[in-house]
Design an enzyme around this catalytic site. Structure first.
Site, PDB file in Angstrom:
ATOM      1  N   GLN A 196       0.828  -1.210   0.000  1.00  0.00           N
ATOM      2  CA  GLN A 196       0.000   0.000   0.000  1.00  0.00           C
ATOM      3  C   GLN A 196       0.867   1.267   0.000  1.00  0.00           C
ATOM      4  O   GLN A 196       0.455   2.299  -0.514  1.00  0.00           O
ATOM      5  CB  GLN A 196      -0.920   0.029   1.237  1.00  0.00           C
ATOM      6  CG  GLN A 196      -2.016  -1.012   1.238  1.00  0.00           C
ATOM      7  CD  GLN A 196      -1.595  -2.262   1.982  1.00  0.00           C
ATOM      8  OE1 GLN A 196      -0.424  -2.629   1.994  1.00  0.00           O
ATOM      9  NE2 GLN A 196      -2.540  -2.934   2.600  1.00  0.00           N
ATOM     10  N   ASP A 237      -6.508   1.065  12.470  1.00  0.00           N
ATOM     11  CA  ASP A 237      -7.698   0.264  12.150  1.00  0.00           C
ATOM     12  C   ASP A 237      -8.609   0.111  13.350  1.00  0.00           C
ATOM     13  O   ASP A 237      -9.797  -0.189  13.208  1.00  0.00           O
ATOM     14  CB  ASP A 237      -7.288  -1.112  11.624  1.00  0.00           C
ATOM     15  CG  ASP A 237      -6.794  -0.957  10.205  1.00  0.00           C
ATOM     16  OD1 ASP A 237      -5.620  -0.594  10.026  1.00  0.00           O
ATOM     17  OD2 ASP A 237      -7.610  -1.128   9.276  1.00  0.00           O
ATOM     18  N   LYS A 247      -1.709  -1.502  10.410  1.00  0.00           N
ATOM     19  CA  LYS A 247      -1.058  -2.380   9.430  1.00  0.00           C
ATOM     20  C   LYS A 247       0.190  -3.058   9.987  1.00  0.00           C
ATOM     21  O   LYS A 247       0.979  -2.432  10.693  1.00  0.00           O
ATOM     22  CB  LYS A 247      -0.711  -1.527   8.200  1.00  0.00           C
ATOM     23  CG  LYS A 247      -0.022  -2.225   7.058  1.00  0.00           C
ATOM     24  CD  LYS A 247      -0.714  -3.468   6.586  1.00  0.00           C
ATOM     25  CE  LYS A 247      -2.155  -3.267   6.218  1.00  0.00           C
ATOM     26  NZ  LYS A 247      -2.899  -4.555   6.042  1.00  0.00           N
TER      27      LYS A 247
HETATM   28  O1  MRU Z   1      -5.240  -3.732   4.945  1.00  0.00           O
HETATM   29  P1  MRU Z   1      -5.569  -2.288   4.716  1.00  0.00           P
HETATM   30  O2  MRU Z   1      -4.899  -1.704   3.522  1.00  0.00           O
HETATM   31  O3  MRU Z   1      -7.059  -2.042   4.742  1.00  0.00           O
HETATM   32  O4  MRU Z   1      -4.965  -1.564   5.993  1.00  0.00           O
HETATM   33  C1  MRU Z   1      -5.025  -0.181   6.080  1.00  0.00           C
HETATM   34  C2  MRU Z   1      -4.326   0.344   7.270  1.00  0.00           C
HETATM   35  O5  MRU Z   1      -3.773  -0.375   8.062  1.00  0.00           O
HETATM   36  C3  MRU Z   1      -4.433   1.827   7.503  1.00  0.00           C
HETATM   37  O6  MRU Z   1      -3.287   2.308   8.119  1.00  0.00           O
HETATM   38  C4  MRU Z   1      -5.639   2.100   8.408  1.00  0.00           C
HETATM   39  O7  MRU Z   1      -6.783   1.472   7.921  1.00  0.00           O
HETATM   40  C5  MRU Z   1      -5.902   3.535   8.558  1.00  0.00           C
HETATM   41  S1  MRU Z   1      -6.494   4.238   7.066  1.00  0.00           S
HETATM   42  C6  MRU Z   1      -6.927   5.838   7.334  1.00  0.00           C
END
Ligand code: MRU
Length: 346
Positions: A196, A237, A247
């Protein structure tokens, strides 16, 4: 991406950018059924905690809008079934469960016939999308106070427009500081295994013209030991009583930041908080081992090799300098006080 909202409602269709195709292709997907929404979340075509929440709300809006139910109870049954499918799509981002619960509450409270119920559900989803943008802008304003002119900010994963409806959480703070004329730059970690950082954060920052340097996740210690980072700013999250869940790799960065006296900030709206829970209550999503054994669909590890793939990790609050939310900057003691005051989550 100031000019690109990540998701919107177009007369019974939910339109969003397919994040698995970025940065090379900007493909927009149109979803007409909640089952498509649940699959898009599970396959990470949409991802990022706030965006997952709003997308789920729109999923329920699709069910209500297209329902042929003639009785209110029939429509409620369909909405409840959709809610269950959405809840199964990804387990860790609390925004998903928050959004589903909020729309269900609205639906149950709505009076009148199926048409009125459908309207209440669609309106609520739209409201949540608008509120997300507003919360991000507020967090940007609060957080920008912490970012000095010339600062080098490390971020992990993607907590930008693409992880929200627009503007972003961690990247929202970075953007707000940049828009104030501060000459900042960003170090983005690539964020194995789904990349990402390399794919999405680099793409977004390039679009808005903020200088960004990409590193592999394993370079964080080296870069910090060379004093190349002034602060870390990441999203979340789920924020619980004792920890921030984000993450995979966030915990490593937080520990290294403390070792090197680099402030570590988390930016997240209240829809990401669940202060009734502790980290023991959180399900860490375990994704397919192929995401680790393969790279760009090509096997890189020998066949029949075991691989772990937890998508998130747990950073205890002692590593967090402050949490920035839409109402302001919360120090760790302030966050702990909120917990004692019985949490912000209904
Ligand atoms: O697996 P993902 O890409 O959905 O994980 C995203 C993250 O870990 C972001 O850091 C988190 O959702 C915050 S987004 C504003």
């Amino acid at each position: 991406m100031s000019d690109l909202r990540t998701i919107w409602w177009e007369d019974g269709v939910v339109v969003t950018v397919d994040q698995t195709k970025l940065p090379h292709e900007e493909v927009f997907i149109e979803m007409k059924e909640c089952s498509e929404v649940a699959s898009a979340i599970g396959e990470m075509r949409v991802r990022g905690a706030p965006l997952i929440g709003v997308t789920a709300a729109y999923g329920l809006a699709l069910t209500a809008f297209h329902s042929k139910a003639e009785k209110r109870e029939e429509m409620m049954k369909e909405i409840n079934e959709s809610a269950e499918a959405l809840r199964r799509s990804r387990p860790t981002a609390v925004n998903l469960f928050w959004a589903v619960d909020r729309v269900l509450k609205k639906a149950r409270a709505a009076s009148g016939e199926p048409k009125a119920l459908a309207k209440a559900v669609v309106d609520e989803a739209q409201r949540m999308a608008d509120e997300d943008v507003e919360a991000n802008r507020r967090m940007g304003e609060h957080g920008a106070r912490l970012v000095k002119d010339g600062a080098v900010v490390m971020t992990h994963c993607n907590a930008g427009s693409l992880a929200t409806v627009d503007y972003g959480t961690a990247l929202g703070v970075i953007r707000a500081a940049w828009n104030q004329g501060k000459k900042i730059s960003v170090i983005a970690t690539e964020t194995r295994p789904k990349l990402q950082g390399a794919r999405l954060t680099a793409y977004e920052l390039k679009r808005v013209g903020i200088p960004v340097t990409l590193i592999t996740d394993s370079m964080v210690g080296y870069v910090m030991s060379k004093q190349l980072v002034d602060k870390v700013i990441v999203g979340a999250d789920r924020i619980v009583q004792d920890a921030v869940i984000n993450k995979i790799g966030t915990y490593t960065i937080a520990v290294l930041a403390q070792e090197h006296d680099v402030p570590f900030y988390v930016v997240a709206p209240k829809s990401t908080f669940n202060l009734k829970q502790t980290s023991k209550d959180v399900i860490i999503e375990e994704r397919s081992s192929e995401e680790v054994t393969h790279f760009n669909c090509q096997r890189i590890a020998p066949s029949e090799i075991e691989a772990l793939n937890p998508a998130f990790d747990v950073t205890p609050l002692r590593y967090v300098s402050a949490v920035i939310c839409e109402t302001g900057i919360l120090s760790t003691p302030e966050l702990e006080k909120l917990t004692v005051d019985h949490g912000m989550h209904a």
